[in-house]
Design a protein around this motif. Sequence first.
Motif, mmCIF file in Angstrom:
data_model
loop_
_atom_site.group_PDB
_atom_site.id
_atom_site.type_symbol
_atom_site.label_atom_id
_atom_site.label_comp_id
_atom_site.label_asym_id
_atom_site.label_seq_id
_atom_site.Cartn_x
_atom_site.Cartn_y
_atom_site.Cartn_z
ATOM 1 N N ILE A 1 0.944 -1.371 -0.147
ATOM 2 C CA ILE A 1 0.017 0.035 0.132
ATOM 3 C C ILE A 1 0.829 1.230 0.066
ATOM 4 C CG2 ILE A 1 -1.901 -1.105 1.160
ATOM 5 C CD1 ILE A 1 -0.992 0.043 3.793
ATOM 6 N N GLY A 2 0.428 2.360 -0.214
ATOM 7 C CA GLY A 2 0.821 3.662 -0.149
ATOM 8 C C GLY A 2 1.526 3.925 1.259
ATOM 9 N N ILE A 3 2.595 4.511 1.197
ATOM 10 C CA ILE A 3 3.309 4.832 2.483
ATOM 11 C C ILE A 3 3.581 6.439 2.391
ATOM 12 C CG2 ILE A 3 5.021 4.792 4.020
ATOM 13 C CD1 ILE A 3 5.271 1.931 3.133
ATOM 14 N N SER A 4 3.019 7.245 3.227
ATOM 15 C CA SER A 4 3.410 8.639 3.401
ATOM 16 C C SER A 4 3.723 9.103 4.941
ATOM 17 C CB SER A 4 2.358 9.635 2.857
ATOM 18 O OG SER A 4 2.582 11.003 3.096
ATOM 19 N N PRO A 5 4.956 9.450 5.238
ATOM 20 C CA PRO A 5 5.378 9.807 6.767
ATOM 21 C C PRO A 5 4.724 11.105 7.013
ATOM 22 C CG PRO A 5 7.118 10.082 5.184
ATOM 23 C CD PRO A 5 6.181 9.513 4.262
ATOM 24 N N ALA B 1 14.165 7.217 10.045
ATOM 25 C CA ALA B 1 14.318 6.695 11.607
ATOM 26 C C ALA B 1 13.376 5.369 11.442
ATOM 27 C CB ALA B 1 13.689 7.846 12.551
ATOM 28 N N ILE B 2 12.268 5.429 11.026
ATOM 29 C CA ILE B 2 11.275 4.392 10.985
ATOM 30 C C ILE B 2 11.951 3.081 10.132
ATOM 31 C CG2 ILE B 2 9.046 3.553 10.120
ATOM 32 C CD1 ILE B 2 8.079 6.184 10.537
ATOM 33 N N ASP C 1 2.715 3.755 13.504
ATOM 34 C CA ASP C 1 2.239 2.239 13.550
ATOM 35 C C ASP C 1 1.867 1.559 12.201
ATOM 36 O OD1 ASP C 1 2.821 2.321 16.398
ATOM 37 O OD2 ASP C 1 0.804 2.764 16.896
ATOM 38 N N MET C 2 0.921 2.300 11.634
ATOM 39 C CA MET C 2 0.609 1.883 10.278
ATOM 40 C C MET C 2 1.801 1.795 9.237
ATOM 41 S SD MET C 2 0.264 3.414 6.974
ATOM 42 C CE MET C 2 -0.216 2.777 5.434
ATOM 43 N N ILE C 3 2.809 2.727 9.461
ATOM 44 C CA ILE C 3 4.063 2.491 8.637
ATOM 45 C C ILE C 3 4.768 1.107 8.863
ATOM 46 C CG2 ILE C 3 6.304 3.316 7.773
ATOM 47 C CD1 ILE C 3 4.943 6.236 7.902
ATOM 48 N N GLU C 4 4.943 1.056 10.362
ATOM 49 C CA GLU C 4 5.668 -0.241 10.708
ATOM 50 C C GLU C 4 4.909 -1.572 10.319
ATOM 51 O OE1 GLU C 4 6.349 0.626 14.798
ATOM 52 O OE2 GLU C 4 8.133 1.680 14.444
ATOM 53 N N GLU C 5 3.793 -1.189 10.254
ATOM 54 C CA GLU C 5 3.167 -2.579 9.961
ATOM 55 C C GLU C 5 3.264 -2.958 8.712
ATOM 56 O OE1 GLU C 5 -2.051 -4.276 9.919
ATOM 57 O OE2 GLU C 5 -1.344 -2.128 10.880
ATOM 58 N N GLU C 6 3.197 -1.881 7.698
ATOM 59 C CA GLU C 6 3.325 -2.365 6.287
ATOM 60 C C GLU C 6 4.802 -2.551 5.949
ATOM 61 O OE1 GLU C 6 2.579 -2.629 2.134
ATOM 62 O OE2 GLU C 6 1.435 -2.644 3.826
#
Length: 286
Positions: free
Chosen positions: A33-37, A81-82, A43-48
């Motif tokens: 899925i799309g990722i935008s910091p 950092a993520i 949490d959502m970014i880390e899950e992906e």
Amino acid sequence: MKILIADAGATKTDWVKLTLGHSGSEEEFHTGIGISPLHNDTDMIEEELRLVRAALGETFDKICFFGAGIGSPLIAGKMEAILSEMFSCRDIKADSDMAGAAKALLGSESGIVCIMGTGSNSCHYNGEEIDRKSASLGYLLDDEGGGVSFCRRLIADVYKKIAPKDIIEEFEKKYSLSVSEVVNNLYRKPSPNRWISGFMPFIVDNLNHPYIRSLVESQIDIFFDREFCSYPEAELKEEGIGFVGSVAVELKSFIEAAMDRRGWKLREIVRRPLDSLIIQFKKSDQ
């Protein structure tokens, strides 16, 4: 050497693990899925990223992340950092999707690059870096030329009964959405820009219909008049404009016609900058 490269848009992210060695190179792909910091929480970014890690591994020599919403060193630092938390890698670089598109499309040449996907944006690339770019104001105020702009007009025309009867009937047959369901998706659910642009296949499937052709032509003219008004005419005619993104590919003939009417130079139109980036990384290793 193992390199992880990402091209992240609002709707999807294309990933590749590029393994370079003396005997050649290997590529493994993953689409998420799309990722935008800027818009997504950690949490959502880390899950992906856990899904990416499961698909492509967690140890790399270099990670290059090009993404929508990375418009400042602060946001880039957040994404780096993520990534450093989720992967074992000492060389991590996050940059804008525009930077990735410019490097992919132009290499060491100068010119204007435009993204036409879910949203839209443009910049001038001097052969080494972006030296000028158009302000990106998001789907509420901007994004003409992106899927969200074409579909926003279509949806409004269908439910206002402005669109021709046969288009309205075909739309209702395919989607069966009530007004309340439309409003719920727009104002109560996350990522409404993705939802709006999700109707782009309907537009592409009906490009031969006079109403759809007129809609596309008018929206592209609005986009060209607004997006490129700040670039000198000499750059538009001599250096030209290159386009990346699924919408640009699907509407290639309309873009060509609009460019021709203005006397501007058209460079390449490509769907995925990732493919060109892979080639450049391979060359740099030789």
